[in-house]
Motif scaffolding. Structure first.
Motif, PDB file in Angstrom:
ATOM      1  N   ASP A 282      -6.103  38.330  34.744  1.00 21.77           N
ATOM      2  CA  ASP A 282      -6.003  39.639  34.097  1.00 21.77           C
ATOM      3  C   ASP A 282      -4.547  39.981  33.847  1.00 21.77           C
ATOM      4  N   LYS A 283      -4.344  41.120  33.161  1.00 19.53           N
ATOM      5  CA  LYS A 283      -2.965  41.497  32.849  1.00 19.53           C
ATOM      6  C   LYS A 283      -2.368  42.488  33.836  1.00 19.53           C
ATOM      7  N   ALA A 284      -3.082  42.795  34.911  1.00 22.19           N
ATOM      8  CA  ALA A 284      -2.506  43.654  35.947  1.00 22.19           C
ATOM      9  C   ALA A 284      -1.249  42.970  36.471  1.00 22.19           C
ATOM     10  N   ILE A 285      -0.266  43.770  36.906  1.00 24.32           N
ATOM     11  CA  ILE A 285       1.023  43.168  37.251  1.00 24.32           C
ATOM     12  C   ILE A 285       1.210  43.088  38.765  1.00 24.32           C
ATOM     13  N   HIS A 307       4.798  41.202  33.892  1.00 23.96           N
ATOM     14  CA  HIS A 307       4.106  40.697  32.723  1.00 23.96           C
ATOM     15  C   HIS A 307       5.195  39.975  31.935  1.00 23.96           C
ATOM     16  N   PHE A 340      -7.124  40.829  42.351  1.00 24.93           N
ATOM     17  CA  PHE A 340      -7.181  40.127  41.075  1.00 24.93           C
ATOM     18  C   PHE A 340      -7.036  38.623  41.310  1.00 24.93           C
TER      19      PHE A 340
END
Lengths: 356, 128
Positions: A282-285, A307, A340
């Motif tokens: 996912d794009k969660a940082i 990111h 994540f």
């Protein structure tokens, strides 16, 4: 140079005891300017410690992990100073100056006082003079594939003869400038050391020529993408360079240096943890301090994460227990309330482009 | 200057609310998106999750940092804006046209403590 940064609309923030520009326009735009063309950083906050005297070479070799006896004048080496227990005092660059018995140590801003104290304390019994010259030096880093041409066009400095990690003392407008082909972005580029007044003039000359001013925000995203460590994140008092994957800069075949015995002992006993890269689906940082989990327990901690601007992926560096350090290991990173999924990958998310 | 859309209610943590009956559409203000910079990820709750007034319900991530989102009302999430998963930058482009979640309010009277656009404008001036 504080007023110049503010005049450019920079967002200023305290860093290492200095008010420093974090960003001028936008971190991503500044980051891409360095990757694609070139950008400049005011890194005058970095510390410069001068070691001179008959014992200078042997003494620097005593406090430093790399082997400076192999260094000829005009060359630069990266390495660390260690505590006797094997943790890191600081990571630094050592410049062997053209003048005999003269060595310049460039250290992290936040560590200047600590490093200077450490070196002075270690210097007892050695015939050397140690001085903190940080106040007398400013520094501009010009970084990116167009850096060589820009230095030539704007400053009239011909630097094509320098390869990475070499430097020369030169003159610009009749003023002394040390031009070093080095940097902290993974791109080709130069670091110019000069007096604070001349540093300001170099900055203004590049600015007039349209060079993108870059803040510490993108300095961090750039160094991170190519897997370069930052003291306080990937390095610290409780971290061995071996754990951080920097063993190549620790010359265990040297007769002695501070921290050698502890490093040898750790090597013999085997590492318990290692710094790895991780890529999230996912794009969660994943950010510094977030827990890394596997097999229902915490197995590590993120040291830096972003990111990635150049690769458009959410990636991080993290220390994990050795059983989880091999490429492809599936892990979870706890970001706020959720975990994540991620995978252990190379520490270098983007390949360096140095002029060898 | 930050834009303030008329007809919305605002919280001190820079979320906006559009009230439609017992439904609250929630987003972040122009001031919030400007101070965060390039938004690269929006962490949203799932449908049927409970949110509680003044408690964290998600986060907005820029390159620099994560900023928590605080719910201006209590209730149940009925929809999240899936378009933000693919293009979180929509919040930078137009923070008022691009909402984050829709909540069925458990206590619509809670909106009484929120600011109208004029009061939010004064609030921002005091912060500057």
């Amino acid at each position: 140079m504080y007023d110049s940064h503010v005049a450019l609309g920079a967002q200023m923030s305290p860093f290492g005891g200095f008010m420093m520009p974090i960003q001028y326009s936008d971190i991503a735009a500044e980051h891409l300017a360095v990757r694609e063309h070139c950008g400049m950083f005011d890194v005058s906050h970095m510390g410069e410690i001068l070691v001179t005297g008959p014992d200078a070479e042997a003494f620097v070799n005593h406090v430093f992990t790399n082997d400076v006896t192999t260094l000829s004048p005009g060359h630069v080496q990266y390495g660390m100073m260690l505590y006797p227990e094997g943790g890191v005092v600081d990571d630094l660059l050592v410049y062997r100056m053209p003048e005999p018995e003269t060595w310049l140590l460039v250290v992290n801003a936040a560590n200047i006082g600590k490093d200077y104290g450490w070196i002075c304390q270690a210097a007892g019994g050695w015939n050397v003079k140690v001085s903190d010259d940080s106040e007398h030096y400013g520094q501009i880093a010009l970084q990116g594939p167009d850096a060589e041409k820009t230095a030539s066009d704007v400053l009239g400095l011909e630097l094509s003869d320098l390869v990475f990690y070499t430097f020369k003392e030169t003159e610009w407008n009749g003023e002394k400038v040390l031009a070093s082909r080095s940097g902290y972005t993974g791109e080709d580029g130069f670091e110019f050391y000069a007096s604070p007044e001349v540093t300001r003039k170099i900055w203004d000359a590049f600015l007039s020529a349209g060079v993108t001013p870059c803040g510490l925000g993108c300095r961090d995203t750039l160094r991170f993408e190519v897997g370069l460590p930052l003291y306080g994140h990937e390095l610290g008092r409780d971290i061995s360079p071996l754990e951080a994957g920097l063993g190549v800069f620790v010359k265990l075949d040297k007769p002695e240096f501070i921290g050698k015995d502890a490093t040898l002992a750790l090597k013999a006993a085997g590492l318990k943890r290692k710094l790895v890269g991780m890529e999230l689906i996912d794009k969660a940082i994943p950010r510094a301090g977030y827990p890394v989990e596997a097999d229902g327990k915490q197995i590590g901690e993120v040291t830096t994460g972003y990111h990635s601007i150049s690769t458009d992926k959410s990636v991080c560096l993290a220390f994990v227990g050795l059983p989880y350090a091999s490429l492809g290991t599936e892990v979870g990173i706890r970001i706020r309330k959720k975990v994540f999924p991620g995978t252990v990958c190379r520490k270098r998310f983007y390949d360096k482009k140095y002029k060898k | 200057m930050s834009k303030i859309a008329e007809g919305l209610l605002y919280s001190g943590s820079h979320e906006w609310v559009k009230v439609e009956g017992d439904m609250a559409v929630i987003g972040i203000s122009d001031f919030a998106q400007k101070s965060m910079g390039n938004i690269v990820y929006v962490d949203m709750p799932d449908e049927d999750d409970e949110v509680v007034k003044d408690e964290e319900f998600g986060a907005v991530e820029s390159v620099k940092a994560a900023s928590d989102l605080y719910s201006p009302v209590s209730g149940t999430v009925v929809e999240k804006n899936a378009a933000l998963d693919d293009d979180p930058g929509l919040l930078n482009q137009d923070p008022y046209a691009n909402w984050i979640i829709k909540v069925r309010m458990s206590d619509p009277a809670e909106t009484g403590s929120l600011m109208d656009s004029a009061a939010y404008g004064e609030f921002l001036e005091k912060q500057a």
